[in-house]
Each structure stands twice: as C-alpha cells, then as structure tokens.
Design a protein around this motif. Sequence first.
Motif, mmCIF file in Angstrom:
data_model
loop_
_atom_site.group_PDB
_atom_site.id
_atom_site.type_symbol
_atom_site.label_atom_id
_atom_site.label_comp_id
_atom_site.label_asym_id
_atom_site.label_seq_id
_atom_site.Cartn_x
_atom_site.Cartn_y
_atom_site.Cartn_z
ATOM 1 N N SER A 161 11.949 -56.423 -5.636
ATOM 2 C CA SER A 161 13.162 -56.120 -4.821
ATOM 3 C C SER A 161 14.063 -55.174 -6.031
ATOM 4 O O SER A 161 14.749 -54.436 -5.531
ATOM 5 N N ALA B 152 18.847 -60.129 -3.946
ATOM 6 C CA ALA B 152 17.527 -60.174 -4.513
ATOM 7 C C ALA B 152 17.185 -61.705 -4.482
ATOM 8 O O ALA B 152 15.982 -62.028 -4.298
ATOM 9 N N ILE C 218 16.032 -62.808 -1.023
ATOM 10 C CA ILE C 218 14.808 -62.331 -0.769
ATOM 11 C C ILE C 218 13.646 -63.274 -1.320
ATOM 12 O O ILE C 218 12.728 -63.650 -0.579
#
Length: 574
Positions: free
Chosen positions: A43, A272, A275
Amino acid sequence: MKLFFRLAKYLTPYNNYVIGAAISMLIFSLCNIAMIPLIARLSEAIAQKSIFQLNLVVAMAVGIYFLRGAATYGQGYLISFASQRMLFDLRTQLFEHLNKLSFDFFQKWRTGDLISRSTNDIDNIQNGISSTVIQLLPNMLTLLGAICYLFYLNWKLSLLTLMIIPLLSLIINKFGKEMHKVSSDAQKKTSDISSILQEKVAGVQVVKSFAMEKHEIKKFKEESEKSFWLSLKQVQINVTQTPLLAFIQVLGMVAIIWYGGYQVVTGKLNPADLIAFFAGIALIADPVSRLGDTNAIVQRSLASAERIFEIIDLEPTVQDAVNAHDIEIKGEVRFNSVSFKYQEELPLVLEKVDLKANPGEIVALVGRSGAGKTTLVNLIPRFYDATEGEILIDNIPIRDSKLHSLRSQMGIVSQETILFSGTIKENIAYGKIGSSDEEIKQAAIAANAHNFIIELEDGYETVVGERGASLSGGQKQRVAIARALLRNPRILILDEATSALDTESERLVQEAMDKLMQGRTTFVIAHRLSTVQHADKIIVLDRGKIVEQGKHDELLSKSGIYKMLYEMQFKEPA
C-alpha cells in the motif's frame, strides 16, 4: 484430553517425522504472517508510486509463497507418513488383542460390531488426525502469530479482536460435546448395521428358505432409517454451528472496522497500518471459521477412539500364568472334580467331573443335547478355565503350561468346519506353517482328500471361497482332517465331525478319522453311537454329570442312558 494424549502416544515412534512436520508447519505459519507487513509495504509503494518498491514487494511475495508451498508439502507428507504408521500400529494392536481375547468375549460381542470398529472407527480416527494435525495446528500457529503481530500494530484494535474469542470458544465447546455424543450413537448404529449385514449374508440360505427377504429388508430399512437421522443430527449440529460462528465474527469485524476507521479519521492511526491490520484480521478469520468444523471431526474421531480402546482395554479371561512354561505332551488327560459355568449368575454346566484318559486312548462322550459334552472338551485346550477343580495333562495342571505350547499339540475337528478364503493347499498347510508340498499331499492322502482334490481343475491350488463355500460338507471335513493330520497332534478332539454328512461322505470321513486317531489320545463326541462302539472308554453325560462309563458292551448290559440312546437309534421299526 486424556483420550487425545493416549492417541498421541502412538506417534512417539515417529517423532522424527512429527518434528519435521512441526518445523514445516512453523515455516508455513510464518509465511502467512509475513504477508501482513508485505501488504502494508504494498500500500505504501502504491501511495508513493514507487516502481522499485512495487517490484520488490512482488518478488518477496513470490518467494514467500514458494517457501509456503514447500512447507505445505513437507507438513502434509511427513505427518501423513507418521499418522498412517500410527493407524497401522493401532489397527495391528487391535487385531493382535482380538486374537488374545478368550472365547467368552466372542460369544458376547457381535462380529459386525468388531468389524465396524476395526474399519470405520479407524477411518474416523484417520480423519481426525488429518483435521487436527494437518489443518488445526498450522491454523492455530498462524492464528497465534497473527494476533501477536496485530498487537504490535495496534494493541487497542487487537484487544477488541480478542473480545469475541471467549464467546467463540464457549459455542465450539458446547457444540463439540453434543457432536461427541451424537457421533458415538451414530457409530454404534453403524455397528448395528454391519452386524445385520454380516448375520444375514452368512445366513442367506435360512433367509431364502423361509422366504423372509421382505422381513429382513424391512428390518434393515428400520436400522438404516435410525442411522440416517443420527447422521442428519450431526449435519444439523454443523450447519447450526457454522453460521453462528460466522455471525459473531462479522459482529466483531464491524466493530473493528468502525473503531479502526475512527482512529484513521482522527489521525491516531496510519492508513497503511489499518490496511495491514485488516489483512491480519482476514488471515485469522479462516482459521477461526474452521475451528467449529475441525472440532466436530475431532469429536467424531475421539468417539471412535473410545470404542477401539474399549476393546484394547479388555483383559482375556484365559491367559498364561506368571510362571507358565512350555510342555511336551505325551497324552494322559485327567479331570479332577471339575465343575464349570459360563457366567457367575448361571447354573453349572459341568459338575464334579472326574475322568482319566491314558495316552493313546479313544474316549467317547455321549449324552443328550445340552449334557455338557462340547463344554467338557473345550476345557482341555483352555478355551475356558474350569470354575472348580483342575485338569492335568501328564500330571501337569494345564494352567501351568503356556497356551501356545498347549494348543499347538492339539488337533480339533468340529461339526462346523471352518476353512479360510484361499486355496486348498493353504488351508491344509494352516495346520503346520512351512510344510512342504509332499507333506501336504501325504496328509491329504491319509485324510481321503487327495482323490477329490486332484479331480478339481486347479487341484491343490483351487480357491475354496469364503468358509469353503465351493466344497461339499464331506470335502470340507476331509480337508479339515488333513489339516489336523499335518499338525501331528498328541491330543485330538473330534466334535460330532460326521453328524451332518451323507452315508458315503461319512464313510470316507470316518476312515480318515480312524487313521487320525491312531496313537493319539482322542476325545470323540458323536450322536451316532455306531461311530464310537470301539472306543476304549465311553463316558455318558447327563445334565453336566458323568452318570455312566465303560466299554460299549458293558454299558449295553446296564439299563442306563447309554442303552436307552442305543436302542432309540437302532430300534427296528415295527
């Protein structure tokens, strides 16, 4: 857990394979966990529009999945080898133990039930091992590793994730107990069906002769219907448990998504990292969702293990004494005030029997049905132990001799001849493993079996079928006599060996038995008194007691049971 650890002990001889599998599982789990930070880096690479970082992440992912694939092969092969060897040992131990158990065990237990335990239950254990070791353990390692990494990323979100685990555990435990009970009942019902099949296939002639096909089909359908509902109950437990666990997981996920999104919006968490956290949640979701199904399979296998260990834990009622020794039999057999009953609560079948047979003597046992004749001869090879008194062979109590030594010097030919699937040659050689072809042929000649054998298309290599189905009653008896002759026993037991034969077959079998009895201590049970008139001693039993004994002419001179039985058989019709 005690049952689980008892099963696990069977893996001990294969620890090297288990350790290798454990290392492979650890590598597999680490590869799974390694994907969490890799997704975070992916990401970031996309956000930074870095081609180098993107290529690096992809290369690392390929490497991780290659290593994961190798670990999957390693854990699957190694644990399968260990588990299959474990099941081989367990099945062999069960079969060995069945061979050690005494005759009374086989009178109480159904054949179909024992076959079901030796096959279906072993297969259930195999499925349980596959689920536990190949699926559950790697998933649990992945679960634990992923949770640790999630705590590293964000301990608050991780605590929120763990809040649902106690509830999941409670549900899995509750459904697992119910599954164990239902699985046990289902396996018992499978045993019932196996027993019905075994009995009816073995007795197909009786079923057909009484035109009872429809009746037996109805009974089979009723038992199968019960099995169906028990199987459906297992399915019901599974399909209730799975969506319930999934629903609780979804509730947890919703809470995590909301709280994680809230932290990102308020600037307390890097997108990030969120995620990566979601990737970790996805990683642990699959192991958690499998726990219910895996536990159900494990409970079925544990229920099967209970049934197998139930047999293994039984002790034979007849076994070698601590000081038992080998004996060399000459042939004297003596009963000293012997009494016997099959169960403690049942009446005596034999009572105060005193009897002596000298080496080489032929002792005939006669009497009405149920007088105790077969029971008496079954005590000689210790198929059962006397309740009172003792039996001696050559002045040595038979309880002081080893069972194998005692029985290996005896030969038994019964009314119901048992031949095993295989060739005639193999069945005769069963009396003495390793016999030469010439020895087998000479035994067959002495048993009046050689002529009919060589007339068969394949001769001695003729396959007799299950229980000797391809041979006539007289042919089977002569093969059985050849088998006994090959053993060259010192003590011989003939239990109504000619009662079910026609006149010609009886003549041939009687000639063979006359040769077999020469020079051996022989106990003969016969309803046809013409076959025992030349016995050295005739014992008349009535209601478990010896009421008369002597030679044929002596007993005829008395107005006793023997004379009555003789006159009933040879009385000329009016």
